[in-house]
Write an enzyme that holds these catalytic residues in place. Structure first.
Site, PDB file in Angstrom:
ATOM      1  N   ASP A   1       5.329 -43.474 -18.120  1.00 64.49           N
ATOM      2  CA  ASP A   1       4.610 -44.420 -18.592  1.00 64.49           C
ATOM      3  C   ASP A   1       5.177 -45.558 -19.258  1.00 64.49           C
ATOM      4  O   ASP A   1       6.165 -45.028 -20.046  1.00 64.49           O
ATOM      5  CB  ASP A   1       3.546 -43.866 -19.323  1.00 64.49           C
ATOM      6  CG  ASP A   1       2.653 -42.585 -18.786  1.00 64.49           C
ATOM      7  OD1 ASP A   1       2.311 -43.107 -17.471  1.00 64.49           O
ATOM      8  OD2 ASP A   1       2.365 -41.748 -19.214  1.00 64.49           O
ATOM      9  N   VAL A   2       4.988 -46.845 -18.977  1.00 60.08           N
ATOM     10  CA  VAL A   2       5.711 -48.067 -19.542  1.00 60.08           C
ATOM     11  C   VAL A   2       4.830 -48.614 -20.353  1.00 60.08           C
ATOM     12  O   VAL A   2       3.755 -49.156 -19.528  1.00 60.08           O
ATOM     13  CB  VAL A   2       6.636 -48.657 -18.506  1.00 60.08           C
ATOM     14  CG1 VAL A   2       7.279 -49.852 -19.380  1.00 60.08           C
ATOM     15  CG2 VAL A   2       7.822 -47.769 -18.045  1.00 60.08           C
TER      16      VAL A   2
END
Lengths: 256, 206
Positions: free
Chosen positions: A130-131
Site C-alpha cells: 500500500d502506498v
C-alpha cells in the site's frame, strides 16, 4: 492473446464483506458467499478476498470461511490477511485458493515469500504494498496492519519482494481507496516500468475509463472494490461487473 | 467407480472436486496409493515446483500405482497444470525425471531481451484447438481459460498437442495421447469453458 484481468477485491471483516474509504470507515456490503455466486454468474476474471483484520488482530486466517469461498469460486481466488507461515499457505492451497497475498509478514521478513515460492511456485505468492501520498508528491510505503508508514522506499520493497520470489505485485494507492475518483496512473506507470512480474493496480477505480488508463500505464491487471459493489451517488450496495464484450472492447488494442 | 484425486502434497483439491460435482461426476480425494486402481479415472492436479511434485509422488508411494493405472490399465488420466507437466519426461525446473507418459520436455518461457512479456504467463488466454480430441470441442466461438505457469510442455510428437495458446510463441495448452491427457490451464477455475472440459472428461467411456 492474453487478456488483462479485471479483479473485484472483496474485503472481509468478521465474516462479512465491507468496503472502506482510504482504508477507514468500513461499511458492511453483504455476505461473501452470496457475492461470490453473483461474481460466478458474471464470469469475473479473478477474485481477491482480503481479510482486513486478520493481521491487525494478530489472528489466523478464517480457514473455514475461506474454504467455503474457494469451493464456490469458479474463477481463481487470491486470499490475503494474516498469512505469515508456509504451513498456513499450504492449508490455504489445499482449500482451493490459487494465490496467497502477503503484506505484513513480508514487511517484517521477506523470506516468507521465498519459502512459499520454493514449494508452491512464484505464481502462487503475491506481495501487496500500500502506498500513501504525502506532501510535495512524496510517496510512502504504508503498513496497513500497523497503521503507520514503513521507513523503506516503496520501489525498493517491490524489488526486494520480487527477488525473494513474489510472482506478482499488488499495488494499492491508499488515498484513492474507495473514492472512485480515478487511479494513481503515475504510480502505476513507475511501478510497472521496473517490474519483471505482473502488476495488479488498485485504488480509485470509478469508471471503465480508469481501468483502461491503468492498463495503458502498464498494469497487467486492475483490481477494484467500490466500483463493483456500489451503485449511484448514494453508494447503494449492488454487485456489478462489466460484460465480457464490454471489457474486450474497452481493453482492445492496448499493447502488452 | 469414480474419479480419484491423489492427495499429493502440492494439490489444490477442493476446487477440482467441486468442479467435477458441478459437471455431474463424483471425485474422491485418495488418501492411500492402493486406492488408485479402484478408480475409473484419475485427475492429477497440482500447483508448485516440479521436483517437489515428483518427490511427493515418489515418497508417498503414488508413482507405481499411477504408472500402472496409466500404462497398463490404460484408464483415463487428466493432469492439470503441474499435474500435466509431471506427465512429461523432464523439466527445466527440476532435476528429477518426470512420469514420462508423454514424450515431452517442460521448458521455461524465454523471451527476447526487452520483451514486455512477463513470467509467469498468468491470466485468461484464448486457445486454438489443433485436432479433434476427447477433451475440448472445436467450436466457432472463442474459448478462454485461466493460465498460471512459468514452464510449458514441448511435445516431441506434434500430434499429441490438442490445443495451443499464444504467449510469445505458440505453446502447448493441452495434450492427449490415448488415455493420457493434460491441460496447462486450470479448467476448475475457467468458468463454463473449464466446466465443459471437465464434463467431457467425466462423460468419457472407460
Amino acid at each position: 492473446m492474453l487478456k488483462h484481468r479485471v479483479i473485484p477485491c472483496l474485503l472481509l471483516r468478521q465474516g462479512g464483506l465491507v468496503k472502506t474509504k482510504r482504508f477507514r470507515d468500513p461499511v458492511y456490503v453483504g455476505d461473501p458467499i452470496n457475492a461470490i455466486r453473483i461474481f460466478n454468474e458474471k464470469e469475473v476474471d479473478e477474485l481477491m478476498v482480503l481479510d482486513i483484520e486478520a493481521s491487525r488482530e494478530g489472528g489466523e486466517p478464517d480457514f473455514e470461511l475461506i474454504g467455503q469461498c474457494a469451493g464456490e469460486c469458479m474463477m481463481p481466488l487470491c486470499y490475503g490477511g494474516g498469512v505469515r507461515s508456509l504451513e498456513q499457505a499450504r492449508q490455504l492451497f489445499a482449500l482451493g485458493v490459487e494465490k496467497v497475498c502477503i503484506q505484513s509478514a513480508a514487511l517484517s521478513d521477506m523470506k516468507i515469500l521465498r519459502e512459499i515460492a520454493d514449494v508452491f511456485g512464484s505464481q502462487s505468492v503475491l506481495f501487496s504494498l500500500d502506498v500513501r501520498s504525502g506532501l510535495f508528491g512524496r510517496r510512502f510505503a504504508y503498513h496497513a496492519a500497523k497503521r503507520m508508514d514503513d521507513s523503506r522506499q516503496w520501489h525498493e520493497l517491490l524489488q526486494a519482494a520480487v527477488s525473494h520470489g513474489a510472482g506478482e505485485i499488488m499495488l494499492n494507492a491508499v488515498d484513492r481507496d474507495g473514492m472512485m475518483k480515478g487511479m494513481d496512473v503515475a504510480l502505476i506507470r513507475e511501478a510497472a516500468g521496473q517490474l519483471s512480474v505482473p502488476l495488479i493496480a488498485g485504488g480509485g477505480v470509478g469508471s471503465l475509463a480508469d481501468i483502461r488508463q491503468a492498463v495503458e500505464a502498464g498494469a497487467s491487471a486492475v483490481s477494484a472494490g467500490a466500483f463493483f459493489v456500489f451503485y449511484g451517488p448514494h453508494r447503494a450496495v449492488l454487485i456489478t461487473y462489466p460484460r465480457y464484450q464490454e471489457l474486450e472492447a474497452l481493453l482492445q488494442g492496448v499493447q502488452r | 467407480m469414480h474419479i480419484g484425486i491423489p492427495s499429493i502434497a502440492c494439490g489444490n483439491f477442493a476446487s477440482v472436486v467441486n468442479t467435477v460435482a458441478r459437471a455431474g461426476g463424483q471425485a474422491t480425494l485418495l488418501a492411500r496409493p492402493e486406492q488408485v486402481r479402484e478408480c475409473s479415472k484419475i485427475i492429477i492436479p497440482g500447483v508448485g515446483a516440479f521436483d517437489h511434485g515428483m518427490r511427493s509422488l515418489h515418497d508417498e508411494g503414488w508413482s507405481q500405482p499411477l504408472h500402472e493405472f496409466a500404462t497398463q490399465l490404460k484408464r483415463p488420466v487428466l493432469g492439470i497444470c503441474l499435474g500435466m507437466q509431471l506427465m512429461c519426461r523432464s523439466s527445466e525446473e527440476g532435476v528429477l525425471p518426470g512420469l514420462g507418459w508423454i514424450d515431452a520436455q517442460v521448458r521455461r518461457f524465454k523471451f527476447p531481451e526487452g520483451s514486455s512479456l512477463k513470467i509467469p504467463h498468468m491470466g485468461w488466454n484464448t486457445i486454438v484447438v489443433c485436432r479433434d480430441n476427447p477433451l475440448i470441442a472445436r467450436t466457432d466461438g472463442e474459448q478462454r481459460f485461466y493460465f498460471v505457469h512459468s514452464y510449458h510442455a514441448v511435445c516431441s510428437q506434434q500430434e499429441d498437442v490438442i490445443a495451443t495458446t499464444r504467449y510469445g510463441s505458440d505453446v502447448t495448452a493441452a495434450f492427449q495421447r490415448d488415455n493420457v491427457m493434460g491441460a496447462q490451464f486450470h479448467p476448475e477455475k475457467s468458468h463454463r469453458f473449464g466446466l465443459g472440459l471437465i464434463r467431457k472428461f467425466v462423460e468419457l467411456p472407460c
